[in-house]
Scaffold this motif. Sequence first.
Motif, short mmCIF file in Angstrom:
data_model
loop_
_atom_site.label_atom_id
_atom_site.label_comp_id
_atom_site.label_asym_id
_atom_site.label_seq_id
_atom_site.Cartn_x
_atom_site.Cartn_y
_atom_site.Cartn_z
N ASP A 170 0.33 -1.16 -0.04
CA ASP A 170 0.03 0.16 0.40
C ASP A 170 0.69 1.34 0.14
OD1 ASP A 170 -2.54 1.15 1.93
OD2 ASP A 170 -2.00 2.00 0.11
N LEU A 210 1.28 4.13 -0.87
CA LEU A 210 0.65 5.60 -0.39
C LEU A 210 -0.61 5.11 0.56
CD1 LEU A 210 0.79 7.37 -4.70
CD2 LEU A 210 2.16 7.62 -2.11
N ARG A 211 -0.19 5.01 1.51
CA ARG A 211 0.75 5.20 2.07
C ARG A 211 0.67 5.03 3.17
NH1 ARG A 211 -1.24 11.38 4.11
NH2 ARG A 211 -2.66 10.06 4.03
N ASN A 264 -6.94 1.18 3.73
CA ASN A 264 -7.35 0.60 2.73
C ASN A 264 -5.69 -0.83 3.25
OD1 ASN A 264 -9.01 2.11 0.26
ND2 ASN A 264 -6.86 3.35 0.76
N GLY A 294 -5.20 -1.98 -2.84
CA GLY A 294 -5.81 -1.10 -3.84
C GLY A 294 -6.01 0.39 -3.41
N THR A 295 -7.19 1.07 -3.69
CA THR A 295 -8.26 2.55 -2.67
C THR A 295 -9.71 1.57 -2.59
OG1 THR A 295 -6.49 3.77 -2.84
CG2 THR A 295 -8.04 4.61 -3.38
N GLU A 353 0.02 3.06 -8.55
CA GLU A 353 1.01 2.85 -7.53
C GLU A 353 1.05 1.23 -7.34
OE1 GLU A 353 -2.13 3.88 -6.98
OE2 GLU A 353 -2.68 3.61 -4.91
N HIS A 392 -4.41 8.15 -7.14
CA HIS A 392 -4.54 8.65 -5.13
C HIS A 392 -3.12 9.51 -5.22
CE1 HIS A 392 -3.58 6.14 -1.48
NE2 HIS A 392 -4.14 7.08 -1.14
MG MG Z 1 -3.66 3.23 -0.23
#
Ligand code: MG
Length: 242
Positions: free
Chosen positions: A21, A23-24, A100, A144-145, A152, A198
């Motif tokens: 993950d 970000l962040r 997330n 993911g988001t 990313e 993101h």
């Molecule tokens: Mg993230």
Amino acid sequence: MRLRVDLLPHGNYPDVVIIIDVLRATTTAVAYLERSAEALLLTATPEVALALRPEGESTPYLLGGERGGLPIPGFDFGNSPAEAAGQNFTGKTVVMNTTNGTGAAHTAAQSGKHVFLASLTNAHAAARRARAAATEEIAIVCAGTDNHVGLEDVYAAGVLAEYLLAMGEFSIDDGARIALTVRRNGGNPLEALGSSGHGQHLSRLGLGEDVRYAAGLSTSTIVPTLTRDDDTPEQTLKFIAG
Ligand SMILES: [Mg+2]
Ligand SMILES: O=C(O)[C@H](CS(=O)(=O)O)OP(=O)(O)O
């Protein structure tokens, strides 16, 4: 040895799982341990985190986390790796809950034998650690988001996949092929993160420094490693520097 990339968390993990993950959450987790936190407790919910530090009682716990990218009321920190990198967490345990990344870690821990947290900042060390622990499969899991694939995380999964393929023989799945393609066509880490939805969301929130920090490739050798012991509180996962 199998190498698989899940573009979102799902399914059972028979062996090694690496949660990404970028970000962040996983970048921030690495930063906390890099700055001498004794351990990280990833909670299932913000309420579990708040209950670990009753009002007015002094505890070794600091709470870090966010919703919508902004700090959760009652927490000591948000989810900024750049902020974490500027602090000294000696003697402290940081309790984390984010939108997330912490949920992805809980999904993985339900079945994974060995669970590690990876970002771009610890990518090479995480690949080495996973390779040393694995006996049948390495699953790289992108957080993911909000249940949508994040560029990313897929890019970072491609970075780890490249490192792993340089370390030994693997049969790879289409998720890994996709991640490798994204890595090879995504430009340098800052370009890839800056072009992600993101990354742009964080920049709009004034958190662009976190995007730049998260793009630092293999700047840390610390690999947050899940440890299962009796004194870990309910609904939390304990990670230490591996
Ligand atoms: Mg993230
Ligand atoms: O803190 C973050 O960057 C994200 C939440 S949001 O997408 O910025 O709203 O949480 P994470 O769990 O680190 O993906």
